[in-house]
Design a protein around this motif. Sequence first.
Motif, mmCIF file in Angstrom:
data_model
loop_
_atom_site.group_PDB
_atom_site.id
_atom_site.type_symbol
_atom_site.label_atom_id
_atom_site.label_comp_id
_atom_site.label_asym_id
_atom_site.label_seq_id
_atom_site.Cartn_x
_atom_site.Cartn_y
_atom_site.Cartn_z
ATOM 1 N N ARG A 1 1.060 -3.554 19.216
ATOM 2 C CA ARG A 1 0.632 -2.265 18.644
ATOM 3 C C ARG A 1 0.643 -2.317 17.128
ATOM 4 O O ARG A 1 -0.276 -1.864 16.469
ATOM 5 C CB ARG A 1 1.570 -1.161 19.119
ATOM 6 C CG ARG A 1 0.909 -0.296 20.133
ATOM 7 C CD ARG A 1 1.738 0.736 20.770
ATOM 8 N NE ARG A 1 2.908 1.187 20.035
ATOM 9 C CZ ARG A 1 3.687 2.172 20.464
ATOM 10 N NH1 ARG A 1 3.395 2.788 21.579
ATOM 11 N NH2 ARG A 1 4.745 2.518 19.791
ATOM 12 N N SER A 2 1.710 -2.897 16.584
ATOM 13 C CA SER A 2 1.788 -2.895 15.115
ATOM 14 C C SER A 2 0.828 -3.922 14.508
ATOM 15 O O SER A 2 0.229 -3.665 13.470
ATOM 16 C CB SER A 2 3.237 -3.050 14.636
ATOM 17 O OG SER A 2 3.572 -4.386 14.539
ATOM 18 N N VAL A 3 0.626 -5.063 15.179
ATOM 19 C CA VAL A 3 -0.356 -6.050 14.673
ATOM 20 C C VAL A 3 -1.747 -5.399 14.615
ATOM 21 O O VAL A 3 -2.453 -5.498 13.612
ATOM 22 C CB VAL A 3 -0.401 -7.301 15.580
ATOM 23 C CG1 VAL A 3 -1.598 -8.191 15.237
ATOM 24 C CG2 VAL A 3 0.894 -8.099 15.475
ATOM 25 N N TYR B 1 -2.503 -2.138 14.717
ATOM 26 C CA TYR B 1 -2.530 -0.957 13.847
ATOM 27 C C TYR B 1 -2.792 -1.353 12.394
ATOM 28 O O TYR B 1 -3.552 -0.705 11.680
ATOM 29 C CB TYR B 1 -1.198 -0.202 13.974
ATOM 30 C CG TYR B 1 -1.153 1.086 13.195
ATOM 31 C CD1 TYR B 1 -1.708 2.254 13.724
ATOM 32 C CD2 TYR B 1 -0.579 1.147 11.926
ATOM 33 C CE1 TYR B 1 -1.689 3.444 13.014
ATOM 34 C CE2 TYR B 1 -0.555 2.328 11.200
ATOM 35 C CZ TYR B 1 -1.116 3.474 11.755
ATOM 36 O OH TYR B 1 -1.091 4.640 11.039
ATOM 37 N N THR B 2 -2.170 -2.459 11.996
ATOM 38 C CA THR B 2 -2.326 -2.956 10.627
ATOM 39 C C THR B 2 -3.784 -3.242 10.284
ATOM 40 O O THR B 2 -4.172 -3.176 9.131
ATOM 41 C CB THR B 2 -1.508 -4.275 10.470
ATOM 42 O OG1 THR B 2 -0.240 -4.064 11.045
ATOM 43 C CG2 THR B 2 -1.361 -4.701 9.038
ATOM 44 N N VAL B 3 -4.591 -3.597 11.294
ATOM 45 C CA VAL B 3 -6.007 -3.899 11.023
ATOM 46 C C VAL B 3 -6.924 -2.784 11.549
ATOM 47 O O VAL B 3 -8.101 -3.008 11.847
ATOM 48 C CB VAL B 3 -6.417 -5.281 11.598
ATOM 49 C CG1 VAL B 3 -5.625 -6.391 10.926
ATOM 50 C CG2 VAL B 3 -6.236 -5.352 13.116
ATOM 51 N N GLY B 4 -6.350 -1.582 11.659
ATOM 52 C CA GLY B 4 -7.172 -0.414 11.973
ATOM 53 C C GLY B 4 -7.603 -0.310 13.425
ATOM 54 O O GLY B 4 -8.653 0.255 13.722
ATOM 55 N N LYS C 1 -6.398 0.724 17.497
ATOM 56 C CA LYS C 1 -5.447 1.400 18.376
ATOM 57 C C LYS C 1 -5.366 0.604 19.673
ATOM 58 O O LYS C 1 -6.399 0.358 20.302
ATOM 59 C CB LYS C 1 -5.997 2.800 18.647
ATOM 60 C CG LYS C 1 -4.994 3.815 18.926
ATOM 61 C CD LYS C 1 -5.391 5.272 18.647
ATOM 62 C CE LYS C 1 -6.751 5.760 18.932
ATOM 63 N NZ LYS C 1 -6.926 7.202 18.742
ATOM 64 N N ARG D 1 -11.198 -8.774 11.818
ATOM 65 C CA ARG D 1 -10.163 -7.892 11.262
ATOM 66 C C ARG D 1 -8.805 -8.576 11.231
ATOM 67 O O ARG D 1 -7.983 -8.312 10.358
ATOM 68 C CB ARG D 1 -10.062 -6.609 12.087
ATOM 69 C CG ARG D 1 -11.220 -5.682 11.846
ATOM 70 C CD ARG D 1 -10.845 -4.293 12.266
ATOM 71 N NE ARG D 1 -12.025 -3.464 12.440
ATOM 72 C CZ ARG D 1 -11.973 -2.164 12.669
ATOM 73 N NH1 ARG D 1 -10.813 -1.554 12.785
ATOM 74 N NH2 ARG D 1 -13.081 -1.465 12.819
ATOM 75 N N LEU D 2 -8.566 -9.450 12.228
ATOM 76 C CA LEU D 2 -7.281 -10.179 12.246
ATOM 77 C C LEU D 2 -7.282 -11.333 11.247
ATOM 78 O O LEU D 2 -6.294 -12.062 11.134
ATOM 79 C CB LEU D 2 -6.988 -10.688 13.662
ATOM 80 C CG LEU D 2 -6.690 -9.606 14.723
ATOM 81 C CD1 LEU D 2 -6.680 -10.212 16.130
ATOM 82 C CD2 LEU D 2 -5.346 -8.913 14.437
#
Length: 238
Positions: free
Chosen positions: A163-165, A167-170, A172, A233-234
């Motif tokens: 989730r946090s990985v 979320y960091t790149v926009g 959900k 994005r990643l």
Amino acid sequence: MKTKLKKLYEGKAKIIYQKNIKEVHAYYKNDATAFNNLKKGSIKDKGKINNAICSYLYEILNNADIPTHFIKKIDKNTQLLEKVDIVPIEVLVRNYFAGSLSEKFGIKEGTKIPDALIEYCLKSDELGDPHISPEHIFTLNLCDPETLELIDDYSLRVNDILRSVFYTVGLKLIDFKLEFGISKKSNELVLADEISPDTCRLWDLKTNEKLDKDRFRRDLGGVEEAYLEVMNRLGLKI
Ligand code: TMP
Ligand code: ASP
């Protein structure tokens, strides 16, 4: 990669080759299926894109001390993995209503679930991966209660990390599917199988645009573009 290794198993999205008694190669294919093989197709460069995304995520999980089957990415389409005996359970982790859960309860896709919800399916294409309860799991002897407790614990930890990985790149993380196996190397329960836009629902944080396999399942178009968007994005490349 051309390989002379013995083919152990060909699944819907990957081919598994025997490296030695404790290790396998997983070759990521472009083939795509949905609804347990009823819908078939191919997504350009999917094998390379999913391998890039999955290898990146597994490196993060390994570094976070989640036991996994992942050893390393070998080439654009291939990973080196610990050989496992797969536990025949698909674990679904959900942060928002979507897909079969929305259909079952008539609740709009995208509705937040307060605490992550875990569901289980029997891993069986023939039976259409039916949903099962812990009682079914123990009755069918799919795993013991201690193992299921560990599966739940790892699944929730993986959820927090992913989730946090994303979320960091926009993105959900709406929901995803995990599998586990008993490693031939460690004899321990480890996270196995892929984590990619094939197995996760990922929505753009701002627009709620779907950037995952639902574009293929639901004929929304822009399938390859969505997978590429997640990879870009990643910060990954094929
Ligand atoms: P569902 O809404 O169809 O039950 O799926 C929940 C999530 O699990 C979704 O991200 C897709 C993923 N999934 C798989 O990757 N493979 C499967 O066989 C199933 C049933 C779900
Ligand atoms: N993975 C399953 C299939 O390939 C279900 C899905 O992803 O929709 O049929």
